[in-house]
Write an enzyme that holds these catalytic residues in place. Structure first.
Site, PDB file in Angstrom:
ATOM      1  N   ILE A  14       0.813  -1.310  -0.079  1.00 43.57           N
ATOM      2  CA  ILE A  14      -0.147  -0.103   0.024  1.00 43.57           C
ATOM      3  C   ILE A  14       1.014   1.338  -0.084  1.00 43.57           C
ATOM      4  CG2 ILE A  14      -1.762   1.351   1.343  1.00 43.57           C
ATOM      5  CD1 ILE A  14      -2.630  -1.407   2.411  1.00 43.57           C
ATOM      6  N   TYR A 147      -1.018  -7.394  17.314  1.00 46.02           N
ATOM      7  CA  TYR A 147      -1.207  -6.564  16.238  1.00 46.02           C
ATOM      8  C   TYR A 147      -2.577  -5.413  16.579  1.00 46.02           C
ATOM      9  CZ  TYR A 147      -2.332  -4.914  11.328  1.00 46.02           C
ATOM     10  OH  TYR A 147      -2.787  -4.435  10.189  1.00 46.02           O
TER      11      TYR A 147
HETATM   12  P1  NDP Z   1       3.257  -4.834   3.494  1.00 46.61           P
HETATM   13  O1  NDP Z   1       3.819  -6.002   4.683  1.00 46.61           O
HETATM   14  O2  NDP Z   1       3.123  -5.045   2.107  1.00 46.61           O
HETATM   15  O3  NDP Z   1       4.364  -3.582   3.782  1.00 46.61           O
HETATM   16  C1  NDP Z   1       4.605  -3.055   4.995  1.00 46.61           C
HETATM   17  C2  NDP Z   1       5.886  -2.606   4.837  1.00 46.61           C
HETATM   18  O4  NDP Z   1       6.307  -1.869   6.188  1.00 46.61           O
HETATM   19  C3  NDP Z   1       7.125  -3.358   4.467  1.00 46.61           C
HETATM   20  O5  NDP Z   1       7.590  -2.941   3.346  1.00 46.61           O
HETATM   21  C4  NDP Z   1       8.120  -3.497   5.546  1.00 46.61           C
HETATM   22  O6  NDP Z   1       9.205  -3.495   5.251  1.00 46.61           O
HETATM   23  C5  NDP Z   1       7.802  -2.119   6.220  1.00 46.61           C
HETATM   24  N1  NDP Z   1       8.165  -2.207   7.639  1.00 46.61           N
HETATM   25  C6  NDP Z   1       8.111  -3.011   8.606  1.00 46.61           C
HETATM   26  N2  NDP Z   1       8.942  -2.559   9.748  1.00 46.61           N
HETATM   27  C7  NDP Z   1       9.539  -1.513   9.307  1.00 46.61           C
HETATM   28  C8  NDP Z   1      10.334  -0.575  10.014  1.00 46.61           C
HETATM   29  N3  NDP Z   1      10.762  -1.093  11.286  1.00 46.61           N
HETATM   30  N4  NDP Z   1      10.830   0.588   9.550  1.00 46.61           N
HETATM   31  C9  NDP Z   1      10.546   0.823   8.158  1.00 46.61           C
HETATM   32  N5  NDP Z   1       9.626  -0.062   7.264  1.00 46.61           N
HETATM   33  C10 NDP Z   1       9.366  -1.166   7.983  1.00 46.61           C
HETATM   34  O7  NDP Z   1       2.094  -4.437   4.345  1.00 46.61           O
HETATM   35  P2  NDP Z   1       0.612  -3.693   3.495  1.00 46.61           P
HETATM   36  O8  NDP Z   1       1.260  -2.877   2.543  1.00 46.61           O
HETATM   37  O9  NDP Z   1      -0.499  -4.827   3.414  1.00 46.61           O
HETATM   38  O10 NDP Z   1       0.183  -2.808   4.716  1.00 46.61           O
HETATM   39  C11 NDP Z   1       0.350  -1.215   4.898  1.00 46.61           C
HETATM   40  C12 NDP Z   1      -0.435  -0.908   6.116  1.00 46.61           C
HETATM   41  O11 NDP Z   1      -1.764  -1.157   6.004  1.00 46.61           O
HETATM   42  C13 NDP Z   1      -0.152  -1.288   7.584  1.00 46.61           C
HETATM   43  O12 NDP Z   1       0.162  -0.379   8.377  1.00 46.61           O
HETATM   44  C14 NDP Z   1      -0.882  -2.510   7.823  1.00 46.61           C
HETATM   45  O13 NDP Z   1      -1.001  -2.774   9.069  1.00 46.61           O
HETATM   46  C15 NDP Z   1      -2.034  -1.717   7.090  1.00 46.61           C
HETATM   47  N6  NDP Z   1      -3.292  -2.843   6.764  1.00 46.61           N
HETATM   48  C16 NDP Z   1      -3.351  -3.622   5.795  1.00 46.61           C
HETATM   49  C17 NDP Z   1      -4.143  -4.521   5.644  1.00 46.61           C
HETATM   50  C18 NDP Z   1      -4.024  -5.437   4.277  1.00 46.61           C
HETATM   51  O14 NDP Z   1      -4.939  -6.403   4.070  1.00 46.61           O
HETATM   52  N7  NDP Z   1      -2.840  -5.558   3.601  1.00 46.61           N
HETATM   53  C19 NDP Z   1      -5.273  -4.284   6.392  1.00 46.61           C
HETATM   54  C20 NDP Z   1      -5.404  -3.592   7.526  1.00 46.61           C
HETATM   55  C21 NDP Z   1      -4.446  -2.645   7.751  1.00 46.61           C
HETATM   56  P3  NDP Z   1      10.356  -4.812   5.301  1.00 46.61           P
HETATM   57  O15 NDP Z   1       9.877  -5.889   4.282  1.00 46.61           O
HETATM   58  O16 NDP Z   1      11.535  -4.297   5.484  1.00 46.61           O
HETATM   59  O17 NDP Z   1       9.851  -5.424   6.886  1.00 46.61           O
END
Ligand code: NDP
Length: 225
Positions: A14, A147
């Site tokens: 996202i 979470y």
């Molecule tokens: P992804 O797992 O695809 O992306 C999340 C990103 O966050 C990854 O690139 C990850 O990088 C990064 N990240 C994790 N830890 C850190 C850190 N310490 N510093 C910097 N970056 C970090 O998730 P989504 O795109 O699905 O999610 C985006 C948002 O939407 C989140 O907040 C999620 O909780 C929320 N959300 C998503 C849903 C879904 O169905 N997908 C549903 C409800 C909410 P790395 O690979 O390095 O860990």
């Protein structure tokens, strides 16, 4: 005047889509990821003014070292527990509590602390905290304990920060549930594309001056805290 946006955890999913669309709309975008290499690789796939920046959101001082006036902050980075739902509060290991709270809650606090004072001083800002339906008390705090609690804390931060900004000119702070989205986190069976998941985040990131603050939204409508 060209606004600058910063999106956390934006190398994929996202966050990457939010960067793509903000850049397409003419904002200058700081695409951040845990490492510079990841941010560079992702930024190279986008058009517009997209600048790769390393930012590990669990480092309490890292955002403060980014010497930029950020107008739009999207707190998107998050972790989901690897066991995907097994076990309650008492079963969650220490490391999981720390990682989820540090990333999903404190990560947003540290970036807010770094960039919101500048927004207040300049009289303009948009903060979007990407939450989840699992963080909603109103919907029963579903999902894995770590979470769910981390996202409920992010929602609480949203309200308290919005309060801090209420008399600060045009600075707005909102939370959003993006829906179930096909990403690394959401999995391939999720019902929404990243474009659909990004839509409400983009609306809140670009709200007009008479838009809401201190709210929790999903698909353009208020969502239960
Ligand atoms: P992804 O797992 O695809 O992306 C999340 C990103 O966050 C990854 O690139 C990850 O990088 C990064 N990240 C994790 N830890 C850190 C850190 N310490 N510093 C910097 N970056 C970090 O998730 P989504 O795109 O699905 O999610 C985006 C948002 O939407 C989140 O907040 C999620 O909780 C929320 N959300 C998503 C849903 C879904 O169905 N997908 C549903 C409800 C909410 P790395 O690979 O390095 O860990």
């Amino acid at each position: 005047m060209k606004r600058t946006a910063l999106v956390t955890g934006a190398a994929e999913g996202i966050g990457l889509e939010v960067c793509r669309e903000l850049a397409r709309r003419g904002l200058r975008v700081l695409l951040t990821a845990r490492t510079l290499e990841k941010a560079q690789r992702a930024a190279a796939t986008l058009d517009g003014e997209v600048i790769p920046v390393p930012l590990d959101v669990t480092d309490a001082q890292a955002a403060r070292r980014i010497d930029e006036a950020v107008d739009v902050l999207v707190n998107n980075a998050a972790l989901y527990p690897p066991h995907r739902g097994e076990g309650g509060v008492l079963d969650v290991p220490d490391e999981e509590w720390r990682a989820l709270i540090e990333t999903n809650f404190l990560g947003a606090l540290w970036t807010a602390r770094a960039f919101v004072p500048g927004m207040i001083a300049r009289g303009y800002g948009r903060v979007v905290n990407v939450s989840s339906d699992y963080g909603s008390f109103g919907l029963g705090l579903k999902g894995p304990a770590s979470y769910s609690v981390s996202k409920a804390a992010l929602n609480a931060l949203t309200l308290k920060l919005a309060e801090d900004c209420a008399r600060a000119g045009d600075v707005k702070v909102n939370a959003v549930h993006p829906g179930w989205v096909r990403t690394k986190m959401g999995g391939k069976n999720a019902t929404r594309s990243v474009e659909e998941g990004a839509r409400e985040i983009l609306r809140l990131a670009t709200l007009p001056a008479d838009g809401p603050s201190g709210g929790y939204f999903h698909d353009g409508k208020k969502y239960p805290w």
